[in-house]
Scaffold this motif. Structure first.
Motif, PDB file in Angstrom:
ATOM      1  N   THR A 165     -19.021  56.048  40.079  1.00 41.82           N
ATOM      2  CA  THR A 165     -18.566  56.363  41.445  1.00 41.82           C
ATOM      3  C   THR A 165     -19.312  55.498  42.455  1.00 41.82           C
ATOM      4  N   LEU A 166     -20.625  55.372  42.227  1.00 41.16           N
ATOM      5  CA  LEU A 166     -21.456  54.603  43.153  1.00 41.16           C
ATOM      6  C   LEU A 166     -21.020  53.138  43.179  1.00 41.16           C
ATOM      7  N   LEU A 167     -20.740  52.577  41.991  1.00 39.89           N
ATOM      8  CA  LEU A 167     -20.267  51.185  41.929  1.00 39.89           C
ATOM      9  C   LEU A 167     -19.016  51.014  42.777  1.00 39.89           C
ATOM     10  N   LYS A 168     -18.101  51.989  42.667  1.00 43.70           N
ATOM     11  CA  LYS A 168     -16.836  51.894  43.425  1.00 43.70           C
ATOM     12  C   LYS A 168     -17.099  51.977  44.927  1.00 43.70           C
ATOM     13  N   LYS A 169     -18.094  52.803  45.308  1.00 46.89           N
ATOM     14  CA  LYS A 169     -18.360  52.988  46.748  1.00 46.89           C
ATOM     15  C   LYS A 169     -19.044  51.771  47.356  1.00 46.89           C
ATOM     16  N   LEU A 170     -19.731  50.978  46.532  1.00 43.57           N
ATOM     17  CA  LEU A 170     -20.480  49.836  47.090  1.00 43.57           C
ATOM     18  C   LEU A 170     -19.564  48.677  47.469  1.00 43.57           C
ATOM     19  N   ALA A 171     -18.393  48.571  46.808  1.00 40.26           N
ATOM     20  CA  ALA A 171     -17.546  47.393  47.072  1.00 40.26           C
ATOM     21  C   ALA A 171     -16.958  47.355  48.494  1.00 40.26           C
ATOM     22  N   PRO A 172     -16.282  48.441  48.989  1.00 38.82           N
ATOM     23  CA  PRO A 172     -15.615  48.336  50.306  1.00 38.82           C
ATOM     24  C   PRO A 172     -16.523  47.915  51.460  1.00 38.82           C
ATOM     25  N   PRO A 173     -17.753  48.507  51.599  1.00 37.98           N
ATOM     26  CA  PRO A 173     -18.587  48.058  52.737  1.00 37.98           C
ATOM     27  C   PRO A 173     -18.935  46.565  52.655  1.00 37.98           C
ATOM     28  N   LEU A 174     -19.159  46.061  51.438  1.00 41.34           N
ATOM     29  CA  LEU A 174     -19.500  44.637  51.306  1.00 41.34           C
ATOM     30  C   LEU A 174     -18.306  43.777  51.694  1.00 41.34           C
ATOM     31  N   VAL A 175     -17.110  44.230  51.311  1.00 40.38           N
ATOM     32  CA  VAL A 175     -15.897  43.478  51.673  1.00 40.38           C
ATOM     33  C   VAL A 175     -15.700  43.511  53.189  1.00 40.38           C
ATOM     34  N   THR A 176     -15.986  44.676  53.799  1.00 37.41           N
ATOM     35  CA  THR A 176     -15.801  44.807  55.261  1.00 37.41           C
ATOM     36  C   THR A 176     -16.713  43.835  56.009  1.00 37.41           C
ATOM     37  N   LEU A 177     -17.930  43.610  55.465  1.00 37.13           N
ATOM     38  CA  LEU A 177     -18.862  42.690  56.144  1.00 37.13           C
ATOM     39  C   LEU A 177     -18.240  41.298  56.275  1.00 37.13           C
ATOM     40  N   LEU A 197     -22.705  37.003  52.745  1.00 39.93           N
ATOM     41  CA  LEU A 197     -22.404  36.286  51.495  1.00 39.93           C
ATOM     42  C   LEU A 197     -23.678  35.965  50.713  1.00 39.93           C
ATOM     43  N   ARG A 198     -24.746  35.592  51.442  1.00 37.58           N
ATOM     44  CA  ARG A 198     -26.002  35.288  50.740  1.00 37.58           C
ATOM     45  C   ARG A 198     -26.526  36.547  50.040  1.00 37.58           C
ATOM     46  N   ASN A 199     -26.361  37.710  50.703  1.00 32.37           N
ATOM     47  CA  ASN A 199     -26.788  38.966  50.075  1.00 32.37           C
ATOM     48  C   ASN A 199     -25.881  39.337  48.910  1.00 32.37           C
ATOM     49  N   ILE A 200     -24.550  39.126  49.104  1.00 32.79           N
ATOM     50  CA  ILE A 200     -23.588  39.445  48.036  1.00 32.79           C
ATOM     51  C   ILE A 200     -23.886  38.571  46.811  1.00 32.79           C
ATOM     52  N   ASN A 201     -24.297  37.320  47.058  1.00 33.79           N
ATOM     53  CA  ASN A 201     -24.626  36.407  45.961  1.00 33.79           C
ATOM     54  C   ASN A 201     -25.698  37.032  45.049  1.00 33.79           C
TER      55      ASN A 201
END
Length: 955
Positions: free
Chosen positions: A279-291, A303-307
């Motif tokens: 569940t946590l993995l799924k919740k982490l994706a949308p905020p990163l995409v929103t950034l 992007l540097r953090n997502i890397n």
């Protein structure tokens, strides 16, 4: 009327007019004058002469005027410390003003006046404000403590402000909590050793409660503080994660990244089988995409953090490939970063999409971007094996475009594809050779030369192609020159008859006409290999190459774990730990992720004893042992010097540098490696030998058939004066490897001095003389204390026994294994190298008996993770026999106890470099296996101490 008028006046005599206005009775005039003073100060004029007059204006109820005066005070207090003391009374009065805004303003200004004389007057007002009933005043006072700590840390600790700050963490107002956390974090950062933020589940609960009601900056402070907490188990980690997750939907990107940091850190402790983990993995994706929908600068930071996140946990964003596709109007820095992440996320499922996209990018106009795109296609081929075929055909299509920089990048990545999939795509070599003339960049030229050299047997005109590069050899970059040298040597080994002239030409260009040391060294190595042993040369140069790994640019795992702890900070943008770019005296604490569930990671002791530093910590400057093997080939061991023979006894052979002067350049650091008095006098024990021995001792004929076994699997030690155990002699250098010289030996310790007991046997047909010996740097600085004295020449089939005294003042370099010793022995025939392992007990000193109290304190002081346990099997001695046998080898029994029928011996020993080792030996009367527990500040020594115990007790 706006305030801009204050900035337009530049008339002379202004200071006098202002002085008069500041002392005016009219309030309005005063206020105008102060505004003019502040305006002058802002544009850089010196108005410090008005200090007393401005301070007089402090006595006012007008908040605006008060703020202006305080602003002036902050600016000039440092240059006028004596005058600033005049203002103290007003501060003290203002701190008791009924208006909380004025109280807060006073305490904030006090914190900004960085003058030592004033600080002690501020303690009382600050103490009152920390306990003020108004939360606005308390939150301002909390920050003031951090500022005061920066000016005078001792004062803050003596006055007990830190305890008051800790109490504020339990405050009812969330903003006060946030500021208290911020202040404590700031102080803790400058004093890494102090345990200020001593968090426990109760205080964590309070922080999480405050988290929901803080301002966004307060939330960041609290989240950063949570990230430094270590939950006691996975249930606590999960409950913290559940309460932090709502922050992911915050509008402020800094809050989002701080929340991501906390979750990434605590996920380490969650088991992957938990439903909550998914569940946590799924919740982490949308905020990163929103950034990624923010403005370009924020996108870049995101992007540097997502890397980093993708390298740690690619599964979070594996279904979000499309958001990383490049838009036409993205700035170049965003494009390049997106490309990088696309490759990291490439997998069999999405590779078709990715390749289509990359092929599109390769036709863009931005040269840097196109290059990176072409390289990305190659990286995809290496990462996803099923796509290699498609990637290669895509690259060939791009080569057909004949666009210069595209062709060059394509050739560079095809070289890597050949390395990853040998004997699969070599059919494209012909196409590559057609583009040989258009290559002008060093990397592309070097790649092409590598391909021609590696596959010379498949290219008919390989010699012509390489010869064409040779014409401008000196104009090429080093990278190309090195590749060309290797490629021509490969070609020569494959087609020796046709290319003899070519190889001679390149070797002389590399060695005689070049001033680049790397190129010269490589040239000499090849020259010697080819001239002495062409078969060996073939095995070395044409050896099977290991396949290259998928991701060559991944961040090293321990660094990645540290950077994950810094998500949302500058470190995550630079991809470097703070210690790499933060200057100054502040101790930068190394952070690391909590250990994964189910794994117990042993932490190394950071505070190894200072003296242990030499043996336990490898200095960065000294090359590791593995690097030294290549250097051996650079030794220019010329023929023996001709001249009248000298009587061996009259010459101190230790004084001769065995390595014929090739040494200075060899090691690079003469100051340490070579001493001016190399073996000059026995007292100095000069051992100048820094010639590198081989990395694999076995190759040099050391008795390593069964590792340490040969050394210790021995019978009948020789009794010496102090009763120390001596292993029987073993052959260190067989005659067949040393042109007839056989050396066998052992090590002993007699009444405080270490000896190397040697037997030299001449199995050759000629007389041997002029013996000398040198040691390479080693873990404990062992070096000959006197020259090797062989008084008469050694006739064929004759042996001589020699006891060579050693000391421990030589150069130190950590070896692997720790007790490895590399030796060079010279005689009139040649120089011979061998390596051997010395038993560690020759380094146990006579004053190794520790006082009982000291033993107890030290045992407690050494961290538990430094403790190592070993079993000594098949030993039938009783406790007293064990104790006296070990005492003979300087292992001292400090106390003996009998616990539940088993004897416990507590022992200490000390090594020559000052490292203490403490031991607990458990002996059960009926059991032939003993349990040995060792504790030491340099834990890497323990294994070798155990081997010494084992050898002594069994012989």
């Amino acid at each position: 009327m706006t305030d801009s008028k204050y900035f337009t006046t530049t008339k002379k005599g202004e200071i006098f007019e202002l002085k008069a206005e500041l002392n005016s009775d009219k309030k309005e005039k005063k206020k105008e004058a102060v505004k003019k003073v502040i305006a002058s100060m802002t544009v850089g004029k010196d108005v410090s002469a008005l200090f007393p007059d401005v301070v007089n204006c402090m006595q006012t109820d007008n908040l605006e005027l008060k703020k202006l005066v305080y602003l002036y005070l902050m600016n000039y207090a440092k240059s006028q410390p004596d005058m600033a003391i005049m203002a103290v009374n007003t501060f003290v009065k203002d701190c008791e003003d009924p208006n909380p805004l004025i109280r807060a303003l006073a305490v904030r200004t006090m914190g900004c006046i960085r003058v030592d004389k004033i600080t002690e007057y501020l303690c009382e007002p600050l103490r009152k404000c920390l306990k003020d009933e108004d939360p606005y005043v308390r939150k301002t006072a909390a920050v003031c403590v951090a500022k005061l700590h920066d000016i005078n840390a001792q004062l803050v600790e003596d006055q007990g402000f830190l305890d008051t700050l800790k109490d504020l963490i339990s405050d009812s107002n969330p903003m006060v909590v946030a500021n208290a956390v911020a202040a404590l974090s700031e102080i803790a950062e400058s004093h890494p050793s102090s345990n200020l933020l001593d968090l426990n589940p109760q205080s964590i609960n309070k922080l999480l409660t405050a988290l929901n009601e803080c301002t966004e900056w307060g939330q960041i402070f609290i989240l950063d503080c949570l990230a430094n907490y270590m939950p006691k188990d996975d249930r606590e980690a999960q409950s913290i994660c559940e309460r932090v997750t709502p922050r992911l939907s915050h509008a402020n990107s800094a809050v989002v990244l701080s929340a991501v940091k906390v979750l990434m850190k605590f996920m380490e402790m969650l088991s992957k089988d938990l439903d909550y983990y998914g569940t946590l993995l799924k919740k982490l994706a949308p905020p990163l995409v929103t950034l990624l929908s923010a403005e370009p600068e924020l996108q870049y930071v995101a992007l540097r953090n997502i890397n980093l996140i993708v390298q740690k946990r690619p599964e979070i964003l594996k279904h979000e490939m499309k958001v990383f596709f490049v838009k036409y109007n993205d700035p170049i820095y965003v494009k390049l970063e997106k490309l990088d992440i696309m490759i990291r996320l490439a997998s069999q499922a999405n590779i078709a999409q990715v390749l289509a996209e990359l092929k599109e990018y390769a036709t863009e106009v931005d040269v840097d971007f196109v290059r990176k795109a072409v390289r990305a296609i190659g990286r995809c081929a290496i990462k996803v094996e099923q796509s290699a075929e498609r990637c290669v055909s895509t690259l060939l299509d791009l080569i057909q475009t004949k666009v210069n920089y595209v062709v060059q990048e394509a050739i560079v990545v095809i070289k890597d594809i050949f390395r990853k999939y040998p004997n699969k795509y070599e059919s494209v070599i012909a196409t590559l050779c057609e583009n040989l003339d258009s290559l002008d960049e060093p990397e592309a030229r070097a790649a092409m030369i590598w391909i021609v050299g590696e596959y010379a047997e498949r290219i008919d005109n390989a010699d012509e192609l390489l010869e064409s590069f040779l014409e401008g050899f000196h104009d090429e970059s080093t990278q190309v020159q090195l590749q060309l040298l290797t490629a021509i040597v490969k070609l020569f080994l494959k087609k020796p008859t046709e290319t003899q002239e070519l190889v001679q030409q390149v070797l002389s260009l590399a060695t005689q006409d070049s001033d680049n040391p790397d190129l010269r060294d490589r040239g000499y190595i090849y020259w010697r290999l080819l001239s002495t042993d062409p078969v060996a040369a073939k095995e070395v140069v044409l050896a099977e190459k290991p396949l290259i790994s998928e991701e060559t640019d991944l961040i090293e795992p321990t660094l990645l774990d540290e950077l994950i702890c810094y998500i949302g900070t500058l470190a995550s943008v630079y991809h470097k730990p703070p210690s790499a770019f933060v200057e100054g005296s502040r101790g930068v604490v190394h952070k690391s992720l909590p250990p994964r569930t189910g794994s117990s990671e042993s932490a190394e002791s950071p505070d190894a004893a200072p003296s242990a530093g030499q043996a336990a910590e490898q200095p960065a400057v000294i090359p590791a042992q593995g690097d030294l093997l290549g250097d051996l080939l650079n030794l220019d061991l010329g023929p023996p010097v001709s001249g009248p023979p000298l009587a061996a006894s009259s010459v101190q052979m230790g004084a001769v540098d065995l390595l014929g002067g090739g040494l200075d350049s060899l090691m690079g650091d003469e100051s340490e490696g070579l001493r001016s008095d190399v073996g000059g006098s026995p007292a100095m024990g000069g051992s100048g030998f820094t010639a590198p021995g081989p990395a694999a001792p076995a190759a040099m004929g050391a008795p390593l058939g069964s590792g340490l076994g040969d050394l210790f699997d021995l019978t009948g030690g020789v009794g010496t004066l102090s009763g120390s155990y001596v292993a029987p002699k073993t052959v260190w250098l067989p005659a067949m490897k040393a042109k007839g010289l056989e050396i066998s030996g052992t090590f002993s310790r007699q009444v405080g001095s270490i000896c190397m007991d040697l037997v030299l046997t001449n199995k050759a047909l000629q007389v041997m003389s002029d013996f000398a010996i040198q040691f390479n740097r080693n873990s404990f600085g062992l070096a000959p204390a006197a020259p090797l004295q062989v008084h008469a020449p050694l006739a064929p089939n004759q042996s001589v026994e020699i006891s060579l005294p050693l000391n421990t003042v030589g150069s130190v370099m950590k070896m692997d294994p720790l007790n490895n010793l590399q030796v060079a022995v010279k005689n009139n025939i040649d120089v011979f190298y061998f390596s051997t392992l010395y038993p560690l007990h020759i380094l146990f000193v006579e004053d190794g008996k520790m006082e009982r109290q000291m033993f107890l304190a030290t045992w407690k002081d050494i961290p538990n993770e430094n403790e190592a346990q070993f079993q000594i099997k098949d030993c039938s001695l009783n406790a007293d026999a064990v104790s006296s046998k070990l005492q003979g080898s300087n292992i001292f029994t400090i106390a003996k106890r009998n616990v539940e029928g088993q004897d416990m011996l507590y022992q200490s020993l000390k090594l020559t470099n000052g490292i203490w080792v403490l031991a607990e030996l458990r002996i059960q009367p009926s059991n032939p296996s003993f349990t040995l527990s060792l504790k030491c500040r340099a834990p890497e020594v323990s294994q070798y101490v155990y081997q010494a115990y084992d050898a002594i007790l069994k012989n």
